[in-house]
Scaffold this active site. Structure first.
Site, PDB file in Angstrom:
ATOM      1  N   ARG A   1       0.862  -1.180   0.000  1.00 39.37           N
ATOM      2  CA  ARG A   1       0.000   0.000   0.000  1.00 39.37           C
ATOM      3  C   ARG A   1       0.901   1.233   0.000  1.00 39.37           C
ATOM      4  O   ARG A   1       2.109   1.153   0.224  1.00 39.37           O
ATOM      5  CB  ARG A   1      -0.917   0.046   1.214  1.00 39.37           C
ATOM      6  CG  ARG A   1      -0.187   0.128   2.548  1.00 39.37           C
ATOM      7  CD  ARG A   1      -1.159   0.532   3.668  1.00 39.37           C
ATOM      8  NE  ARG A   1      -0.614   0.395   5.001  1.00 39.37           N
ATOM      9  CZ  ARG A   1       0.196   1.265   5.597  1.00 39.37           C
ATOM     10  NH1 ARG A   1       0.600   2.354   4.943  1.00 39.37           N
ATOM     11  NH2 ARG A   1       0.622   1.070   6.832  1.00 39.37           N
TER      12      ARG A   1
ATOM     13  N   ASN B   1       9.112   6.813   4.555  1.00 37.57           N
ATOM     14  CA  ASN B   1       8.566   7.777   5.511  1.00 37.57           C
ATOM     15  C   ASN B   1       9.282   9.117   5.371  1.00 37.57           C
ATOM     16  O   ASN B   1      10.166   9.291   4.522  1.00 37.57           O
ATOM     17  CB  ASN B   1       8.720   7.255   6.943  1.00 37.57           C
ATOM     18  CG  ASN B   1       7.405   6.761   7.521  1.00 37.57           C
ATOM     19  OD1 ASN B   1       6.400   7.473   7.475  1.00 37.57           O
ATOM     20  ND2 ASN B   1       7.389   5.547   8.054  1.00 37.57           N
TER      21      ASN B   1
ATOM     22  N   ASP C   1      10.103   8.336  11.693  1.00 34.19           N
ATOM     23  CA  ASP C   1       8.787   8.193  11.054  1.00 34.19           C
ATOM     24  C   ASP C   1       8.440   9.494  10.337  1.00 34.19           C
ATOM     25  O   ASP C   1       9.305  10.129   9.738  1.00 34.19           O
ATOM     26  CB  ASP C   1       7.750   7.802  12.103  1.00 34.19           C
ATOM     27  CG  ASP C   1       6.626   6.941  11.545  1.00 34.19           C
ATOM     28  OD1 ASP C   1       6.118   7.251  10.463  1.00 34.19           O
ATOM     29  OD2 ASP C   1       6.239   5.949  12.210  1.00 34.19           O
TER      30      ASP C   1
END
Length: 302
Positions: free
Chosen positions: A106, A157, A209
């Site tokens: 995804r 990320n 992140d």
């Protein structure tokens, strides 16, 4: 280096499993974000504490608004144009899709560059496989999805751009990587050039992140698994560290009327979760952010 800043938990925002992609919408005085496994986009109107959510048939991981208020979103099977209607009604139409090299993939982290092109990366959802088949894609203002611009990523990320748009930041938050890179960026063509290691979190704490850049050009990354926000100067030097109540901060975004509030989404771990994990937090770090660029293209009415 360590700063004592109180992070306020926004209880009205509810609690997510995987909260990601906070986006401040100034004209609404509202913060938007996603809960990926819940397949939802969520909005919190800050003054009234009114919460709205929209559900989808696929997981939505990242998104940006265009100038009309429609949304371009990276989901499981591709890029979608989304209309967020009233009464929790959402409509989505697929705009483009990459050729996924593996099953169970995804889109993950994404945002617009300073010129309004939407960028998003892909990943294999089962992180235990450590599959380096993820890639970064550009969805330009003409609605054209590029081939892989950066490949070989495990868990893409940390997308962000410097205030002048000439530096692009990108991270890989997988435990085997934990690297933030900086790229020279051609603002006219939307092409990243020379790549260098900007921050190696093996030397610090947590995994890099989601991220944001402030008006000083400093890069804020959510140190996932460490319950920290780390601020790096444009030279890649750590100059500030802020502790958070939740162990897994996932992405941050500046907002508020003066862009001096930093909003942070978090992830609720499957085991040993605390009461704070999965909530959205707001803090005032003493610096100002930058407006989030709108997508420059014209999205269809879904």
């Amino acid at each position: 280096m360590s700063a004592t800043v109180r992070a306020q938990r926004l209880d009205a925002a509810g609690r997510a499993t995987v909260g990601e992609c906070p986006v401040w919408r100034a004209q609404e005085g509202a913060l938007y974000w996603v809960d990926i496994p819940a397949r939802r986009i969520v909005r919190l109107e800050i003054e009234s504490a009114r919460r709205t959510e929209w559900a989808f048939d696929e997981q939505v991981a990242c998104f940006a608004f265009d100038k009309t208020g429609r949304v371009v979103a990276g989901m499981e099977s591709g890029m979608f144009g989304v209309t967020l209607a009233d009464a929790n009604e959402a409509r989505a139409v697929k705009l483009a899709a990459p050729s996924f090299p593996a099953t169970g993939m995804r889109f993950n982290d994404g945002r617009c560059d300073r010129q309004g092109r939407f960028w998003a990366g892909t990943m294999v959802q089962d992180m235990s496989l450590a599959s380096a088949v993820g890639a970064l894609y550009r969805f330009d203002e003409k609605g054209v999805l590029s081939t892989a611009v950066v490949d070989g990523l495990i868990t893409q990320n940390g997308l962000a751009w410097s205030p002048d748009g000439r530096t692009m930041y990108l991270s890989d938050s997988h435990p085997q990587r934990r690297i933030v890179w900086a790229f020279d960026f051609d603002t006219e063509t939307g092409t990243p050039g020379a790549q260098r290691v900007f921050a190696d979190l093996h030397h610090y704490t947590g995994r890099p992140d989601g991220a944001a850049v402030d008006a000083d050009g400093c890069y804020w990354t959510c140190a996932n698994d460490a319950g920290r926000l780390l601020r790096f100067t444009p030279r890649g030097e750590l100059d500030r560290e802020i502790a958070l109540p939740a162990s897994k901060p996932s992405m941050c975004a500046f907002g508020g009327s003066d862009l001096k509030t930093l909003y942070v989404t978090t992830i609720r771990p499957s085991t040993n979760a605390t009461d704070d994990d999965g909530h959205v937090f707001a803090l005032t770090p003493g610096v100002q952010g930058l407006p989030e660029p709108d997508y420059a293209g014209l999205l269809p009415v879904a």
